[in-house]
Design a protein around this motif. Structure first.
Motif, mmCIF file in Angstrom:
data_model
loop_
_atom_site.group_PDB
_atom_site.id
_atom_site.type_symbol
_atom_site.label_atom_id
_atom_site.label_comp_id
_atom_site.label_asym_id
_atom_site.label_seq_id
_atom_site.Cartn_x
_atom_site.Cartn_y
_atom_site.Cartn_z
ATOM 1 N N ARG A 99 0.843 -1.164 -0.067
ATOM 2 C CA ARG A 99 -0.022 -0.191 -0.026
ATOM 3 C C ARG A 99 0.791 1.198 0.036
ATOM 4 N N MET A 102 2.560 1.944 -3.473
ATOM 5 C CA MET A 102 1.746 2.262 -4.512
ATOM 6 C C MET A 102 1.264 3.714 -4.277
ATOM 7 N N GLU A 103 0.989 4.032 -2.901
ATOM 8 C CA GLU A 103 0.740 5.291 -2.895
ATOM 9 C C GLU A 103 2.020 6.320 -3.095
ATOM 10 N N VAL A 158 -4.849 3.014 -2.932
ATOM 11 C CA VAL A 158 -5.598 1.677 -3.379
ATOM 12 C C VAL A 158 -6.352 1.485 -2.149
ATOM 13 N N THR A 168 -7.235 -1.532 0.378
ATOM 14 C CA THR A 168 -6.740 -2.679 0.679
ATOM 15 C C THR A 168 -7.971 -3.454 1.608
ATOM 16 N N CYS A 180 -4.575 -5.350 -2.701
ATOM 17 C CA CYS A 180 -4.871 -3.797 -3.002
ATOM 18 C C CYS A 180 -5.327 -3.653 -4.382
ATOM 19 N N GLU A 181 -6.539 -2.800 -4.312
ATOM 20 C CA GLU A 181 -7.608 -2.673 -5.393
ATOM 21 C C GLU A 181 -7.312 -1.240 -5.823
ATOM 22 N N ALA A 182 -6.980 -0.668 -6.957
ATOM 23 C CA ALA A 182 -6.785 0.493 -7.257
ATOM 24 C C ALA A 182 -7.989 0.867 -8.622
ATOM 25 N N GLN A 208 -6.515 -5.387 -9.656
ATOM 26 C CA GLN A 208 -5.702 -5.968 -8.416
ATOM 27 C C GLN A 208 -4.351 -5.668 -8.681
ATOM 28 N N ALA A 209 -3.687 -4.870 -7.712
ATOM 29 C CA ALA A 209 -2.472 -4.285 -7.982
ATOM 30 C C ALA A 209 -1.554 -5.262 -7.372
ATOM 31 N N THR A 223 -3.743 5.018 -14.495
ATOM 32 C CA THR A 223 -3.981 5.830 -13.343
ATOM 33 C C THR A 223 -3.582 7.480 -13.731
ATOM 34 N N ARG A 247 -10.964 9.030 -7.576
ATOM 35 C CA ARG A 247 -11.606 7.619 -6.608
ATOM 36 C C ARG A 247 -12.532 8.037 -5.990
#
Length: 486
Positions: free
Chosen positions: A183, A186-187, A194, A196, A214-216, A225-226, A272, A406
RNA sequence: CGGGGUGUGGCGCAGUCCGGUAGCGCGCCUGCUUUGGGAGCAGGAGGUCCCGGGUUCGAAUCCCGGCGCCCCGACCA
């Protein structure tokens, strides 16, 4: 493409846009083997920066790298029955080698649980040998029918962490620790927010007790699904005899975890942050953070400007900024601008004779914030001093922009099946509802809306008002998040 | 695997219906002039028209068979 210089706009055809961007930003290309891809230097450079950041984080959390082989005996894969059921259709199998048929077919790894835990079984005798905290960077193969560059290819690059612990609690802690690492990565690096959470039984990894994800949200509002982190319980240790003698002298099965992210993240980055001009690479991952385009007419101008460009490059490099001077002389400046915008370089710096005289540079950001000038003229020394900070500001803005998008497409407090369906068929996005835990409800949603249960969100992502009604009717026992996914 | 489409210089396509010199745009090469948002002019290179068979004086074009690729539906990081 009607105009072969411009990309298909996202709003017109998101998936055509994606394909064109990947090709024209020179991230990757199709190989002669259907479903497998060549990762080109620009795409690989992004991946290398991802690897470096993740690898550092893995080391900080006590992991070491190792390497396990590509080929796995078929019998190993078959040992864990849910595992084999999950992977059987997509296995590539080697049946011949050295001009002869093999006695036992070898599987090209789709993932390495079986080979790794069989080795751990050899290495572990006592609780003193635990935990084992290893990671490997490798390629894996899953024979997919529908493939797309980066998002789903037959062969892909990833890392897979595999750990063994003395207790269930310790394994659970590790599973969540690595989910947190993902997480944060990714951030902070991809600038990709994401959600989680826990996967439902239907969606979890074949062979795991629990899968966290982790879903983005991509710009077309579909979920990606990342990354996943699995608590494997004792499923594999029991099949491969991974046992240890405890402090009390009893023989116990070890507890395992595995976790992975792949080159799919590059696809996530594209979807993204990209815009109709190309991709946008967050500064922390950009192979080139600043591109300098020299501008000149006459030869003597050319010499002076290019010399200045290289001097600036050196000054930036001293401050840890990754710079390239684009001094190709068969392209005019405009052509270079378009090319680097397509490739997503965060900052462009133009320098011409007029700037030289004034000791200034022209600075252009890849994404111009609302209400700001696209081009700014600033003193050379200031550009050098401020660049590290400017890159960080840009990095932060990308995350905020993605987060805002998002949130704008997250739907909470949805109670009825009709409303769920309406949202998914209309605007799309992440939909939060109550759920009883009944797989039949999950099945129905999937059949009627094409959306899947992405996860049971962690506390940070739950709605303020806890849903009480299950989307399929009756009492809810938890909140879940639905979306159409890649 | 089921349904639809498509295969012609590196890329995108026209030509196929109605058989007769293989074309266009982009890209590439050389030269000159250019260069502050995708340069202009001149010259040039580059093709087993997916493969195999058939019909014909003659096939990119018609017929038969195969293969590849793309898009849409069941599984997946």
């Amino acid at each position: 493409m009607s105009d072969d210089k411009k990309l298909t706009p996202r709003a017109e055809d998101f998936s055509a846009w994606y394909n064109e961007v990947v090709q024209r930003a020179e991230l990757a290309d199709h190989s002669p083997v259907r479903g497998s891809m060549v990762i080109r230097p620009w795409g690989y450079g992004i991946w290398e920066n991802m690897q470096r950041a993740l690898d550092d984080m893995f080391k900080e959390t006590g992991h070491e790298n190792a390497y396990f082989p590509l080929l796995i005996p078929m019998s190993f894969i078959e040992r864990e029955k849910e595992h084999v059921a999950g992977f059987k259709p997509e296995l590539a199998v080697v049946t011949h080698a050295g001009g002869k048929e093999l006695e036992e077919p070898l599987v090209v790894r789709p993932t390495s649980e079986t080979i790794i835990y069989s080795m751990y079984a050899k290495w572990v005798q006592s609780y003193r040998d635990l935990p084992i905290l290893l990671n490997q960077w490798a390629n894996v193969m899953r024979w997919e029918l529908r493939t797309r560059l980066f998002l789903r290819t037959a062969e892909f690059l990833w890392q897979e962490g595999h750990t063994a612990h003395a207790t269930d609690e310790e394994a659970q802690e590790e599973t969540l620790r690595m989910l947190g690492v993902y997480r944060r990565f990714m951030e902070e690096f991809i600038a990709m927010p994401v959600v989680t959470g826990l996967k439902s039984d239907a969606e979890k990894f074949a062979g795991a007790v629990r899968t966290y994800t982790c879903e983005a949200m991509m710009q077309d509002r579909r979920a990606l699904q990342a990354g996943t982190s699995h608590h494997l319980g004792q499923n594999f240790s029991k099949q491969f005899g991974l046992t240890f003698q405890s402090e009390e002298g009893t023989e116990e099965y070890a507890w395992n975890t595995s976790w992975g992210v792949s080159t799919r993240l590059v696809g996530g980055l594209v979807m993204t942050h990209g815009d109709d001009a190309g991709i946008v690479v967050p500064p922390r991952l950009a192979p080139v953070q600043v591109v300098i385009v020299p501008i000149f007419r006459k030869d003597e101008e050319r010499v002076a400007v290019v010399e200045k460009a290289h001097a600036l490059k050196a000054a930036f490099a001293e401050r840890g900024v990754r710079v390239r001077v684009d001094d190709r002389d068969h392209l005019n400046p405009g052509a270079k601008y378009y090319e680097w915008e397509r490739k997503g370089v965060p900052f462009r710096l133009e320098i011409g004779p007029r700037d030289l005289a004034k000791e200034q540079v022209v600075l252009v950001r890849r994404v111009t914030p609302e209400g700001e000038d696209r081009k700014v003229f600033i003193p050379e020394s200031e550009a050098i001093e401020r660049m590290p900070a400017l890159l960080e500001v840009f990095q932060g803005e990308l995350l905020e922009r993605a987060r805002a998008r998002r949130e704008a497409h997250s739907h909470r407090g949805v109670n009825s099946f009709e409303e769920l369906k309406e949202i998914l068929e209309g605007p799309g996005g992440f939909v939060y509802t109550g759920w009883s835990g009944d797989p039949a409800v999950e099945e129905r949603v999937k059949a009627e809306t094409k959306a899947t249960l992405r996860c049971i969100p962690d506390e940070d992502f739950r709605s303020e008002v806890t849903p009480t009604r299950c989307i399929g009717g009756g009492q809810a026992t938890m909140e879940v998040m639905w979306a159409r996914a890649y």
